[in-house]
Every structure is written in C-alpha cells, then in structure tokens.
Motif scaffolding. Structure first.
Motif, short mmCIF file in Angstrom:
data_model
loop_
_atom_site.label_atom_id
_atom_site.label_comp_id
_atom_site.label_asym_id
_atom_site.label_seq_id
_atom_site.Cartn_x
_atom_site.Cartn_y
_atom_site.Cartn_z
N LYS B 70 0.73 -1.14 -0.05
CA LYS B 70 0.07 -0.01 0.22
C LYS B 70 1.32 1.41 -0.11
CE LYS B 70 -4.43 -0.06 1.48
NZ LYS B 70 -5.39 -1.58 1.44
N LEU B 383 -2.58 0.83 -4.31
CA LEU B 383 -1.30 -0.20 -3.93
C LEU B 383 0.06 0.53 -5.29
CD1 LEU B 383 -3.05 -3.91 -4.71
CD2 LEU B 383 -2.49 -2.61 -2.20
N ARG C 185 5.43 -11.32 -3.48
CA ARG C 185 4.19 -11.50 -4.12
C ARG C 185 4.34 -13.12 -5.13
NH1 ARG C 185 4.05 -6.22 -8.76
NH2 ARG C 185 3.43 -5.03 -6.93
N ASP C 411 -4.42 -7.43 -5.83
CA ASP C 411 -5.02 -7.85 -5.00
C ASP C 411 -6.15 -8.40 -5.82
OD1 ASP C 411 -5.70 -5.45 -6.13
OD2 ASP C 411 -6.78 -4.42 -4.94
N GLY C 415 -7.82 -11.87 -4.70
CA GLY C 415 -9.22 -12.13 -4.50
C GLY C 415 -9.64 -12.85 -5.51
#
Lengths: 183, 403, 441
Positions: B70, B383, C185, C411, C415
């Motif tokens: 973030k 992000l 990641r 994300d 998700g």
C-alpha cells in the motif's frame, strides 16, 4: 475583452490598484501592492460577480529593482482572464503570502518560483528547491545570475562565477545585466 | 572494502554508527511537509522509483512510502531534465526563443511553439494571415492525435500490456512522417514563426494526409477495440484515482484531466484563438473523474480532432502564410500571455518585453508540471501498481515538467 | 617446431587424438575386464539407474526446450507487435535464443555487496531444480515416461511448489526492496493458486481413482469426447487460470512486473544466475502446458482413432548385400532425379545449384517419408507427436496471452483466487462426487 470587467475591478478595488486596469487583447491586468495581495486574491476568488476560481499560472519576475509575483486567473463565470501583478517585493528578502490556501495546486509553482528567484511564500508547507539540487546556493532566474555566455560581461570579468555563494542580500551588490522598471 | 557497502537507512537490521562516514547521511527535512514524509511509522518503508525505472515517463524520480504493497505517501523529485529554458530564452532573441521552447514537450512540440508564438504576436500586434492560421490549426490537431495515440499505448504499457504501444505507433509514425515532410523534422518541428508558419503546405504532406485521413477513423477504432473492451484494463482503471471537479479546479488542473472530472473547460472554445471559433467540434467530458475517464476523454478527443481536420481541409483559404515583418523584432515594452489548449492542458507563455530584441522575462507554463502534483493525492491508499496507472492516466511528459 | 606451424584446428587435433586413443583403449580394457560386473550391478540396481538416467535426460532436454520457447516467444510476440523479431542468427533467427543462453553464460556473474551470499547463490539452483524435476513425471507417451510412479500428480504439485521457495530466497537475500516485494508477491501468489490448482484435479482423481499421470492419460483413451476437458470443463478452466499464475505468466506476472517492481526477485541477479531464473520460467511454461494436455487434453491419445492397420513392413535384414548398396545409391540417384528438372527448368540455375536443390528436396522428402512411416508404425512416435502438438498449442496460447493482455493487479489476483477459484473448485469436487455416487464412474 470586456469593459465591464475593467469597471467592476476598478470599482471593487479602487484605491488598492497601483495603476489603472489595463486591457489588451483578451487579457485584463491589475497591479496591486504586496500588502493587499492575499486580500485581493481572496476577493477575486470568492466575489460572486468575479469568481476567478482557476489559477492558470503563477510566476515570479525580477525587474532588477524589485520582485513581482504574477498570477494568471481564469473566471469560471465569464471565461475572462485576469492578470494580477503583485509589485514591490524587496529584492534582498522577497517574501509574500502563499496562495495555497485558495489553490492547493499553487504549491509546486510557488516552489518553482522560490527555486528560481528565492521568493519565500509564507504558508506554503513544502517550500524547498524543486528543480535545482538541495545544496544549490543561487537563484538562476534572477537578473544577477549570469549565463556562461554573459560571464565575460560579469563583474568578475570573464571568471565563470555562475553559481555564487551567499544570500540574496549579497547579490544586490553585483551589477545587473538588464533592468526594466516597467516590467 | 567497507566503503563499498551502503545499506539503506531505513532497514531495521542496520544499526547506523553515528560517526560513520560510509553511510548516506540522513536527509534533514527542510519543510514541514518533508519532515512528515520522512517519518516512518511501524511497518513502513521507502521505495525509490526512478530516475531510471521501466515505467516512469522520462526521468522522473518518485520516492514512495509503502506499507506492504500500500502506498502511504509519495514524493516526486524533479529536475533531472531541467535545462533552464526560461533563462535561455531571456538571452535569446524572439525567433531563437521559439527554438528553445520546442524540445520542452517532445511528444507534442508544436504546442510548445504555439504558446510563445501566440504571446509574441500579441506583444507585437501581428496579424497572422488566415491561411497560416488554418495551417496552424491543422498541424496542431494532427499533433494532438499523435500525442493521444501515444498516450494510449503508454497507458496500456504501464498496465503491463506490451502490444498496444506498437499498434498505436502506427498512427503516430504516420503523423510524424507527415509533419516531417512539411517541416523537415520528425520530433522538434520548429515550424511556427512569429506572424505565420515556415513554409506552405507541400505535395507530400497533402498526399500523405489524404491517404491517412481515408483510413484514420477505422484504424483508430480498431486500436481502441484492442484496449477498451479488455476486462483487465477496465477493472484496473475504473474507480481508480478519482478526481472530483472541485479539487481539480483548486489544483489548477486543465485539459483532458479536467474534462474527465466533468468541467467542460477547453481553451479552443472558452478563449478562442486562431480560427477555432469558426470550426465545429464538441468538447467531450466525463463525470467519473477516474483513470478510465481520463483515458476515454482523450480517445474521444481524437475523434473530434479528426472532425476539425476534415473541416480545416475543406475551408482552407489561399493566400500568404507569413505576415510581413522586419528581420529584427523589437516590440514595444509590454506584457502578454499566450495560451493554447494542448493535448495535456493549457500551455501558456507569459512574455515581458522591455523594448529590446530579447524577451525580458519569459515564463513557460506546462500542464504536466501541475498534473504531476496530483500523483501523490490520487494514489494515497492504493497499491504500488496503481501509482503507475494513475501516473499514466495523468499523462505527464517530463520534458515539459522539468523545463 | 612442428607445433608452431600447425593451425589452431590442427593443434586441437594433435592434443585430442592421443587422448581419445588412450581413453578409448582404457575404456575397452575396463569393459573387457569388468564388463560383467558392471552389467550385473546395473541389472541389480535397475530403479536407481533408471532414476539417474531419467534425471540426466530430463536435465538435458530442459535446456533446448527453454531455447525453443524463448525463440517462440520472441518471434510470435514480434509478429503480434508488427515487428520482425530476431532474424539475424540462423534461419529466421532461430538460433537467437541459443546465443542468448551463451550470452548469459559469458556475462559477469555479479554478487552485490551486502547480499546474503549462500542464499543468494542457492536460490536460482532451487528454482531451476524444482522446475525441471517436475519434468520427470510428464507422460510424453505411454512408453516414454521417465518416472511413471503412482503418486505422479502429487509429486508434481509438491516439487512444483518448491520453486516458490527459491523465489522467496532470491527476494529475501538480494537486499533490494524490489526483490523483496517480488519474492513476497511470488509467495502469496503461489500459495493462493496452489490450492485451486490442486483442488481442481480432485474431480479427475475421483473419476479415475488414481494419481498416476500415465493412468489418467490412459483413462482418456478413445475419441476426443473422452478427454477430461469435456467431462470436467469447470476444472479445466480453473486449472488453466491457476497454472497461468503458477508459471508467473501474463496477466498474472506480478512477481516480475517490470513497470512496478523492475524485475521483482531477479532485480539483483546477472549472468548465469539470472539465466537460471529465465530458463526456469520457460521450462515452467512447457511443463504446465504438458501437464494440462496430459490431464485435460488426453495427453498422447490421438483425438480420433483411425484404425488403418497399415502393413508397411520393412525387413531390412532380408535385403542382405542390397542394403548397403541401396543406402549408398539412393541419395545419389534421388539427388540426380530431383536435380534434373531443376536444371532443365531454367538456364539461370547453374549445375551445382541444381544439385544442391535436388539434394535438399530428396533429403526433405525422404525425411518426411521416414517420419510418416514412424508415425504410422511406431506407437511411441505417434503418441509423442500428438502430445507435443497439444502441448505447443497451449504454449502458443500462453505466448498469445502475453502479447494481448495487460497485467492484473495483485489484490485483484489474490481476490480472484480466494473468492472465485476456490469455491468453484470445491463446487466441482462436490458435483463430481455426487455424480459418481449417483451414477457410478
């Protein structure tokens, strides 16, 4: 060009205008003193008849005798453009109130003006050099800053002293290449 | 040996000896805002991007304060391309000054010429011949399309798609070649002169333009289809970096970025210059204000530009393309602000004359500089990947930002 | 001195010939003396020898496979991008990727200061090992499976999952924030997608009752309607998306998203250590494509069985002295036969050009004839060709996706795995299990 705007401005600011309102092509120009700057900016921004709510440009001018800060505004009401010249900033210690309280977007333009002229904008949260390195010591757009080509005409007679050490106050002793009191 | 090792400052594993000369000194905050930026809270670290980084447009350096993925805060560092053009222009005469402003924004350099030329013409009370005005409109609109098609490719490239940039270069290459046939240069055209343009339209330009116009709309539509209907692209840009109209006005945003927030402000219509009042075109706006809207507004503008070119070609008058002017220009003392609506926003030039043959002060306003301020506010809380999407959608060109 | 007058090639021969002669003699002597013992040892330890041989062969074929895939990617994406792509080295630039490989071998293998050296060095090895070790269980053809053991599928997921440990090691040890972000990641992405990946094949395991890949392939024998992609379509979709993420391919290449984190875990690597990452990526693409075609596309089974029962029997032994005669004469006659029309066709074709052309045509035709004969008569060759056709179609799909799609955000990616793929794969398991309970297999 709108004659009504000139009348309106003259009526609104009256004594505070240093010179009469000038109009040329589609530009309207007023010149005010340093002490009135914040007030005038707030009035042109908020007055329901003026509503100059867009800051198109903010820049500094070094006339050789004093410093100016010039605002170019656009009205969201009529599409008129207004130039406000704030005159009478001291060349040795130029200071003016920041316009970021009205236009947060002025922050970087004020940083740039500080970087290039050394004009300090009181109230700007982030007033530091933007283009030049942090340890740079002079202000390139001032009229006592010589380009390499002009170095031979400089007081040091050919010595390339482009970056001078010291404060803006030291610089006033130097000869200027050009002066334009009417700028 | 030890002198080679420079672990970064904010790494918790590194204990920095106070008197050590081989660590970078901690930057001393100069302002309130910088002090706030340099304070790291639990779990935060700095990531430095640029000036050499695969995604930043040109030599921009961005220091990003991140908490995991973030973005907490962001501080752009400029000046890697700073050439001091304003100072150079003050030491050049009026014709030479136009050459200096040319390379400011290398993606659409005709607009960087148009603004100072407009200011100088006001200073000197020059009437530009009508044919020259039409040619300026024509070339500017072509350059706008070239810039927007390149933006389209960049935007997709910053989101990780590698093909659209090469497809969008078809249009840009053709337009650039066309302008090269007209002006003799592919990148820095240096075509506009005070009082007109440098040379009339020639045969090669016109034939290339005709061929291109016959297929431009279809070609651009097919390029659009490559991206616009892509689910991943739309999902990554919709609702990202929303800029509402009020903030946009306060931040001094202009151009497509402002119109994507629903403010129909376009200099071509609101403060007409050249022959724009006689031409028919729409000002596309969108209300969402997100990255997708900024992208789509630009794509709509391409279509309007094609419409304008069509009209210009139909109504182009005959006549001279250059006003009669002396070689050495000494305008009367005065001030003028010339502004044109470029592909990124308002390109302005504030010129002060003191009666000599050189401008006393020449201020260049570039929209990219203003828009780059928005990257921080718009990406906070998103992000790292979104930083690229927002930056691409604002479309800054570092040559213009750094002057 | 004679030595000084020799050319470099001559010198090499002068050194190599004695070594070869002595080595050959020594080997012959050794084999003559201990031959029986060696053969007996090999015979007694057949599984170990088989494993060693399979590992070596797998390692050896993984590098050319990577070269081929790198070339495919360069060329196909270039064509999609309206570029020419590699065209200088080899016909249509085909040797370009080999030169790439040599380049990374010759570049400086730089270890930046303040990295964690042992981990930094080990990471590429782990990544490459994990990727080529999974090649062991790929059933290229029923007869061409290196290790067709019973838990093949489980072995594949277990060893394939090890690769992410290497990426984590690289990301952590590099002392670079981009690397760290890339490594983390990679870990997050691999762990998330490992679950739907494994769960999606459970339906097939229920249907076939085995984890052995050759048996899963054998269960799809018949026409293409028996392939699991038609019997388990949902599983196939989930599996395809998950392997895209596992192989770090666009649109899920977040671990090395160059616009965001430069090169991710590989930012600080150079030379052959970077080469290992690079090769591992492409070997991975091949492996996941192979796995998909084995599990869902019938592997080495042809889509339609055409039972020709052709009888092209070539009994070479029966020719006797005719065999060397034919083998010697056929190229000459064939070359002349095809050169003649070329020579007569145009006066501009010189004699030697016609001869070269004739030789090439004859060579091509005879190779094709042998190939067709092998395809028809030798079941392993036919199976291998079917398997490779399916696999490379999938490889092309991956390259195509890379040329077309932008990258998903991290994300959205996570998700998608947890909110959609996992429930969908569970649903698939329940549906399959229920169907098996009700209707039987």
């Amino acid at each position: 060009m709108d004659r009504r705007l000139a009348l309106l401005l003259a009526e609104t600011f009256g004594e505070r205008l240093l010179t009469p309102v000038r109009q040329r092509y589609d530009e309207t120009e007023i010149r005010i003193a340093l002490a009135d700057a914040t007030d005038v900016l707030r009035v042109v921004h908020d007055d329901p008849a003026l509503r100059f709510s867009m800051l198109i440009d903010l820049c500094g001018v070094d006339t050789g005798e004093e410093m100016h800060v010039v605002y170019h505004l656009s009205s969201s009401l009529s599409g008129d453009w207004l130039r406000i010249i704030v005159a009478g900033l001291d060349r040795t210690a130029p200071r003016i109130a920041s316009a970021t309280f009205l236009w947060p977007g002025a922050e970087w333009m004020e940083r740039e003006t500080y970087d290039m002229f050394g004009i300090i904008f009181e109230g700007n949260r982030d007033l530091r050099r933007i283009y030049m390195p942090d340890d740079y010591r002079s202000f390139p757009l001032r009229k006592d800053f010589y380009l390499a080509d002009d170095a031979s005409r400089s007081p040091a007679a050919g010595v390339r002293n482009m970056e001078r050490v010291g404060t803006p106050a030291d610089a006033t002793a130097a000869t200027l290449l050009r002066k334009s009191p009417g700028a | 040996m030890a002198g080679q090792m420079r672990p970064s400052l904010d790494d918790p594993r590194v204990a920095i000896p106070a008197d050590s000369s081989w660590y970078e000194p901690a930057p001393t905050p100069k302002t309130e805002r910088q002090a706030e930026f340099l304070t790291l809270r639990e779990g935060e670290m700095f990531v430095n991007m640029g000036p050499q980084h695969p995604s930043t447009h040109g030599v921009l350096r961005v220091i990003i304060k991140v908490n995991g993925e973030k973005v907490v805060d962001l501080d752009p560092v400029l000046g890697y391309l700073h050439r001091g053009v304003e100072k150079l222009c003050e030491n050049a005469d009026y014709h030479q000054a136009i050459c200096y402003t040319d390379p400011l924004e290398y993606v659409s350099s005709l607009f960087c010429e148009a603004a100072p030329v407009a200011a100088f013409e006001k200073l000197m009370d020059v009437d530009v011949p009508r044919r020259a005005q039409y040619i300026r409109v024509l070339t500017m609109e072509l350059n706008r399309i070239a810039s927007h098609t390149l933006f389209q490719g960049w935007m997709a490239l910053d989101l990780g798609g590698i093909t659209p940039i090469l497809w969008s270069f078809i249009e840009r290459d053709e337009i650039v070649d066309m302008l090269a046939a007209l002006t003799g240069q592919k990148l820095l055209y240096n075509y506009y002169r005070i009082g007109g343009v440098n040379g009339d339209l020639n045969h090669e330009f016109m034939s290339r333009l005709g061929t291109w116009m016959s297929r431009a709309a279809a070609q651009i539509d097919s390029n659009l289809a490559l991206i616009n209907e892509n689910e991943i692209f739309v999902r990554r840009t919709r609702g990202l970096g929303v800029l509402d109209a009020k903030t946009a006005l306060k931040m001094g945003v202009t151009g497509p970025n402002l119109r994507a927030s629903g403010v129909p402000f376009d200099l071509r219509r609101d403060r007409p210059y050249l022959v724009y009042p006689e031409l028919e075109f729409d000002v596309p706006t969108r209300d969402e204000g997100d990255s997708l809207a900024r992208y789509l507004v630009r794509m709509d503008e391409i279509k309007q530009s094609i419409r304008i070119i069509d009209q210009v070609l139909h109504e182009m008058p005959d006549g001279p393309v250059m006003a009669k002017l002396p070689r050495l220009l000494r305008p009367r003392p005065g001030r003028a602000f010339g502004a044109v609506e470029g592909p990124r926003g308002v390109y302005g030039t504030y010129a002060i004359s003191d009666g000599s043959d050189q401008p006393f002060r020449m201020r260049i306003h570039d929209p990219s500089f203003v828009h780059l301020q928005l990257v921080g506010p718009l990406t906070k809380g998103n992000l790292i990947a979104d930083t690229m999407a927002v930056m691409a959608s604002l479309d800054p060109v570092m040559g213009g930002v750094d002057k | 001195m004679v030595w000084n007058r020799l050319t470099p090639a001559g010198r090499a021969l002068a050194v190599l010939l004695p070594i070869l002669a002595i080595g050959g003699a020594a080997t012959t002597l050794l084999l003559a003396t201990f031959g029986g013992v060696i053969v007996a040892t090999i015979g007694a330890n057949l599984p170990i020898v088989r494993f060693l041989a399979a590992s070596v062969i797998t390692f050896l074929i993984s590098v050319p496979v990577a070269f081929l895939l790198i070339y495919m990617e360069m060329k196909i994406i270039a064509l999609m991008n309206l570029r020419i792509g590699p065209d200088r080295i080899g016909p249509a630039g085909a040797v370009m990727s080999v030169v790439h490989g040599l380049k990374v071998l010759m570049k400086e293998d730089y270890t930046p200061p303040s990295v964690d050296v042992p981990v930094f060095t080990l990471a590429p090895v782990v990544v490459y090992l994990a990727s080529f070790m999974t090649l062991l269980v790929i059933p290229f053809a029923p007869e061409l499976t290196s290790m067709g053991f019973e838990l093949g599928l489980l072995y594949f997921f277990a060893i394939g999952g090890l690769g992410v440990v290497g990426l984590m090691m690289a990301g952590w040890s590099s002392f670079n924030k981009y690397s760290l972000l890339g490594g983390i990641r990679a870990a997050a992405q691999a762990i998330s997608y490992e679950i739907p990946l494994t769960l999606s094949v459970v339906g097939i395991v229920i249907l076939t009752g085995t984890l052995s890949l050759p048996k899963i392939v054998a269960a799809q024998d018949g026409s293409f309607l028996d392939w699991f992609i038609f019997r388990q379509p949902l599983a196939a979709i989930i599996f395809f998306i998950a392997i895209t993420a596992e192989a770090n391919r666009t649109p899920f290449d977040n671990t090395e998203a160059d616009q965001e984190i430069v090169a991710g875990f590989a930012t600080e690597y150079s030379g052959m250590r970077f080469g290992f990452f690079f090769f591992a990526e492409y070997v991975n693409v091949f492996i996941v494509s192979a796995l998909f075609s084995a599990v869902f596309l019938g592997g080495s089974n042809p889509p339609i069985h055409i039972d020709l029962h052709p009888q092209i029997l070539v009994d070479l032994g029966a020719l006797g002295i005719g065999l060397p005669l034919i083998a010697g004469l056929a190229p000459v006659v064939g070359t002349l036969l095809f050169a003649a029309p070329l020579w007569f066709a145009s006066t501009r074709i010189k004699g030697w050009q016609a001869l070269v052309g004739g030789f090439l045509i004859f060579g091509g035709l005879s190779t094709a004839a042998v190939g067709i004969w092998a395809f028809v008569m030798l079941p392993p060759v036919a199976s291998l060709i079917w398997f490779l056709i399916k696999t490379f179609t999938l490889v092309f799909t991956f390259v195509w996706m890379r040329g077309t799609l932008p990258r998903a955000r991290i994300d959205q990616l996570m998700g998608f795995a947890w909110k959609w793929l996992l429930p969908a794969s569970l649903l698939n398991i329940f549906a399959t299990a229920a169907a098996v309970l009700v209707a039987g297999r």
